[in-house]
Write a protein that holds these residues in place. Sequence first.
Motif, short mmCIF file in Angstrom:
data_model
loop_
_atom_site.label_atom_id
_atom_site.label_comp_id
_atom_site.label_asym_id
_atom_site.label_seq_id
_atom_site.Cartn_x
_atom_site.Cartn_y
_atom_site.Cartn_z
N PHE A 168 9.38 -44.48 -38.43
CA PHE A 168 10.28 -44.65 -37.24
C PHE A 168 9.29 -44.18 -36.16
O PHE A 168 8.33 -43.79 -36.18
CB PHE A 168 11.75 -43.92 -37.05
N SER A 169 9.75 -44.87 -34.95
CA SER A 169 9.28 -44.42 -33.56
C SER A 169 10.30 -44.21 -32.45
O SER A 169 11.40 -45.09 -32.41
CB SER A 169 8.26 -45.73 -33.09
N SER A 170 10.37 -43.10 -31.99
CA SER A 170 11.59 -42.84 -31.02
C SER A 170 10.94 -42.03 -29.83
O SER A 170 9.75 -41.15 -30.13
CB SER A 170 12.55 -42.15 -31.64
N LYS A 171 11.69 -41.72 -28.82
CA LYS A 171 11.31 -40.96 -27.66
C LYS A 171 11.83 -39.43 -27.65
O LYS A 171 13.00 -39.30 -28.13
CB LYS A 171 11.68 -41.55 -26.29
N THR B 126 6.80 -40.77 -26.73
CA THR B 126 7.21 -41.46 -27.95
C THR B 126 6.44 -40.77 -29.07
O THR B 126 5.11 -40.87 -29.11
CB THR B 126 6.95 -42.96 -27.52
N ASP C 25 5.60 -41.47 -33.10
CA ASP C 25 5.75 -42.31 -34.20
C ASP C 25 5.49 -41.36 -35.65
O ASP C 25 4.58 -40.50 -35.40
CB ASP C 25 4.52 -43.40 -34.30
N ASP D 234 18.56 -39.14 -29.56
CA ASP D 234 18.78 -39.88 -30.71
C ASP D 234 20.32 -40.37 -30.62
O ASP D 234 21.07 -40.72 -31.61
CB ASP D 234 18.63 -39.48 -32.06
N ASN E 178 21.41 -43.47 -29.50
CA ASN E 178 21.37 -44.58 -30.19
C ASN E 178 21.13 -44.71 -31.63
O ASN E 178 21.22 -45.78 -32.15
CB ASN E 178 20.64 -45.57 -29.38
N THR F 156 18.30 -44.00 -33.39
CA THR F 156 17.43 -44.73 -34.02
C THR F 156 16.71 -44.00 -35.11
O THR F 156 16.52 -44.61 -36.46
CB THR F 156 16.10 -44.96 -32.95
N VAL F 157 16.55 -42.52 -35.06
CA VAL F 157 15.97 -41.74 -35.99
C VAL F 157 17.01 -41.63 -37.26
O VAL F 157 16.59 -41.74 -38.27
CB VAL F 157 15.64 -40.27 -35.56
N LEU G 210 19.37 -43.76 -38.03
CA LEU G 210 19.49 -44.87 -38.89
C LEU G 210 18.19 -45.12 -39.90
O LEU G 210 18.15 -45.66 -40.98
CB LEU G 210 19.77 -46.16 -38.26
N ALA G 211 16.90 -44.77 -39.40
CA ALA G 211 15.79 -44.92 -39.98
C ALA G 211 15.68 -44.07 -41.34
O ALA G 211 15.31 -44.41 -42.20
CB ALA G 211 14.77 -44.57 -39.11
#
Length: 204
Positions: free
Chosen positions: A70-73, A79, A81, A151, A153, A155-156, A158-159
């Motif tokens: 995953f990649s997230s801020k 950011t 990875d 997080d 949204n 992203t992490v 769900l990944a």
Amino acid sequence: MFSLSSRRHARARAVAAVSLLLLAAPVLAGCTASDSLAQQARAGDGKNYIAGDGSVQEYTAGNRGNPVSFSSKLFNGETVDAASFRGKVTVLNFWYAGCPPCRAEAKDLESLYQQFKPTGTQFYGVNVRDDAPTAAAFERTFGTTYPSFEDRNGTVLLAMAQYVPPQSVPTTIVLDKQGRVSARILGRLDKGTLKSLIQSAQQS
């Protein structure tokens, strides 16, 4: 080895569980003064709080699957990875400020971070609920110095459902030096248990 069909079914179940968790987060955190759960969260007594039971699952080296991806801020705008985790043990802790067990375990997480930092072990929070000011206030209160992903949204979250779904808040996941899931704790962690899981991941 799992069949492709099995992996698809497992992913579908995991994504469904994570989706329910994301939907439940505002309810668990509370959002109005009349909400009894919100009052309990502010009081810190944890009554009727829905979270994991502290159960631990550790995976042998042969059953850890693929490295996470995953990649997230982070809240600071950087950011990150997951590919950068390779070569180091990494701890991911899913949390939010209105979560009583998250507050209860915060100092233990910081203590372990300071203990293992010289060995290269990385700690990251994954905040599933809060804006930056709320997260920063929590970190000041509890002296948390390791960074957190913003997080909201998912992203992490769900990944990670592709590998081992968090399922509750808090959840703590340990990744080995290859970036694979080595262990998971659902609910408030025990400091001694997490320490042992980190040491085990370092040796594998």
